[in-house]
Design a protein around this motif. Structure first.
Motif, PDB file in Angstrom:
ATOM      1  N   SER A  65      35.681  18.034 -39.087  1.00  0.00           N
ATOM      2  CA  SER A  65      35.011  17.861 -40.377  1.00  0.00           C
ATOM      3  C   SER A  65      36.001  17.462 -41.469  1.00  0.00           C
ATOM      4  CB  SER A  65      34.286  19.141 -40.785  1.00  0.00           C
ATOM      5  OG  SER A  65      33.227  19.394 -39.901  1.00  0.00           O
ATOM      6  N   CYS A  66      37.159  18.103 -41.467  1.00  0.00           N
ATOM      7  CA  CYS A  66      38.220  17.773 -42.419  1.00  0.00           C
ATOM      8  C   CYS A  66      38.676  16.329 -42.214  1.00  0.00           C
ATOM      9  CB  CYS A  66      39.388  18.738 -42.239  1.00  0.00           C
ATOM     10  SG  CYS A  66      40.779  18.409 -43.332  1.00  0.00           S
ATOM     11  N   LEU A  67      38.847  15.956 -40.940  1.00  0.00           N
ATOM     12  CA  LEU A  67      39.240  14.590 -40.583  1.00  0.00           C
ATOM     13  C   LEU A  67      38.226  13.560 -41.062  1.00  0.00           C
ATOM     14  CD1 LEU A  67      40.580  14.547 -36.925  1.00  0.00           C
ATOM     15  CD2 LEU A  67      41.616  13.435 -38.874  1.00  0.00           C
ATOM     16  N   ASP A  68      36.936  13.850 -40.823  1.00  0.00           N
ATOM     17  CA  ASP A  68      35.880  12.896 -41.180  1.00  0.00           C
ATOM     18  C   ASP A  68      35.799  12.667 -42.687  1.00  0.00           C
ATOM     19  OD1 ASP A  68      35.077  12.239 -38.639  1.00  0.00           O
ATOM     20  OD2 ASP A  68      33.613  13.838 -38.485  1.00  0.00           O
ATOM     21  N   ILE A  69      36.015  13.719 -43.474  1.00  0.00           N
ATOM     22  CA  ILE A  69      36.029  13.573 -44.936  1.00  0.00           C
ATOM     23  C   ILE A  69      37.192  12.671 -45.349  1.00  0.00           C
ATOM     24  CG2 ILE A  69      36.448  14.788 -47.129  1.00  0.00           C
ATOM     25  CD1 ILE A  69      34.929  17.210 -45.874  1.00  0.00           C
ATOM     26  N   CYS A  70      38.378  12.960 -44.808  1.00  0.00           N
ATOM     27  CA  CYS A  70      39.583  12.186 -45.152  1.00  0.00           C
ATOM     28  C   CYS A  70      39.487  10.749 -44.641  1.00  0.00           C
ATOM     29  CB  CYS A  70      40.829  12.857 -44.577  1.00  0.00           C
ATOM     30  SG  CYS A  70      41.135  14.503 -45.228  1.00  0.00           S
TER      31      CYS A  70
END
Length: 316
Positions: A65-70
């Motif tokens: 989820s953190c990756l997808d936002i970034c």
């Protein structure tokens, strides 16, 4: 002699040259970006705050989820600005930085999806040893390894691309800075860059894809032959099918884009592929991995239930 210049900036041609379509694209991509931020942001908050989700699967899901936002934030804000702007310039340093983070985060996601599939394989096929194999130290090492390998992989591309000499044209035939469109503008020899793009990027994306595929096939085979319960098999097949759809939407376009040599004739297809794996997949990930998950739905009700109860208390 070729007219080799020191390039200070590039002009991003964007998605379309048709002026009338740009407000429509702006609206579509703004909605996609907001859904991505809200969806993945909610999962990230939930994984951090809810103790019952402090397990390996949700640790990796929080990373995703953190990756997808970034990942979306590397390209979409700039695209949105360019859709309402007449000048679509990006500095040389800004271009190389965008390229670096795009490949860094994209490669991390490719490796992380394979790790998540392996986690499910251990949980289903070896449940008694799951907590021993996937202990907190192993989970942190796997996640850190994915981020670290990807950082140096992206650094390779950004350094190699930054050292190229560029000709007079500043027009980049894409909506963000990527290796292949930049190689089209380069005057110097790009054979090594092309080779690294096809072999290294292709190996990471296709290697991750085959490891994910192997994990899911092994899970289905295990349940089919070792556990003959139709209900459990149906549940596993439906879960694997939805996960596999996301995996194909990510690995497929990445593989098709980067294994093929850079060519101006494929630039439109490359832009479409880039939209799929950089904007569509990050929106689908929270939906696919959480909506059919009872633990996540219970955690959502718990968190939002608390909030609603507090709001009710304040008003009464």
């Amino acid at each position: 002699m070729e007219n080799v210049t020191t390039m200070n900036e590039f002009l991003l041609l964007g998605l379309t040259g048709v002026q009338e379509l740009q407000p429509l694209f702006f609206g579509i991509f703004l909605i996609i970006y907001l859904i991505n931020l809200i969806g993945n942001g909610s999962i990230l908050v939930m994984v951090v705050l809810e103790p019952q989700l402090h397990s390996p699967m949700y640790f990796f899901l929080g990373n995703l989820s953190c990756l997808d936002i970034c990942y979306s934030s590397v390209t979409l804000p700039k695209l949105l600005v360019n859709l309402v702007s007449t000048r679509r310039a990006i500095s040389f340093l800004g271009c190389i930085t965008q390229l670096h983070f795009f490949h860094f985060l994209g490669s991390t996601e490719a490796i992380l999806l394979a790790i998540m599939a392996f986690d499910r394989f251990v949980a289903i096929c070896n449940p008694l040893r799951y907590t021993v194999i996937m202990n907190p130290q192993v989970c942190i090492l796997l996640a850190a390894g994915a981020w670290l390998i990807s950082f140096f992989y992206a650094l390779m591309h950004s350094v190699m691309t930054a050292h190229l000499s560029f000709c007079g044209s500043q027009k980049l035939n894409h909506f963000f800075c990527d290796v292949k469109p930049l190689l089209e503008l380069a005057c110097s020899n790009t054979i090594l860059n092309q080779w690294l793009l096809s072999i290294v990027t292709g190996s990471i994306s296709m290697g991750g894809f085959f490891l994910t595929l192997l994990s899911y096939f092994y899970i289905i085979g295990f349940l089919l032959f070792k556990n003959r319960s139709c209900r459990i098999l149906h549940k596993a097949l439906s879960t694997c099918a939805s996960h596999f759809m996301v995996v194909c939407l990510f690995y497929g376009p990445v593989g098709l884009t980067y294994i093929r040599p850079a060519s101006a004739t494929f630039m439109i297809q490359d832009r479409i592929m880039a939209i799929i794996y950089s904007t569509v997949t990050p929106v689908l990930n929270p939906l696919i991995y959480t909506l059919r998950n009872k633990e996540v739905m219970m955690a959502l009700k718990k968190i939002f239930g608390r909030k609603l109860f507090k709001d009710w208390q304040q008003h009464h």
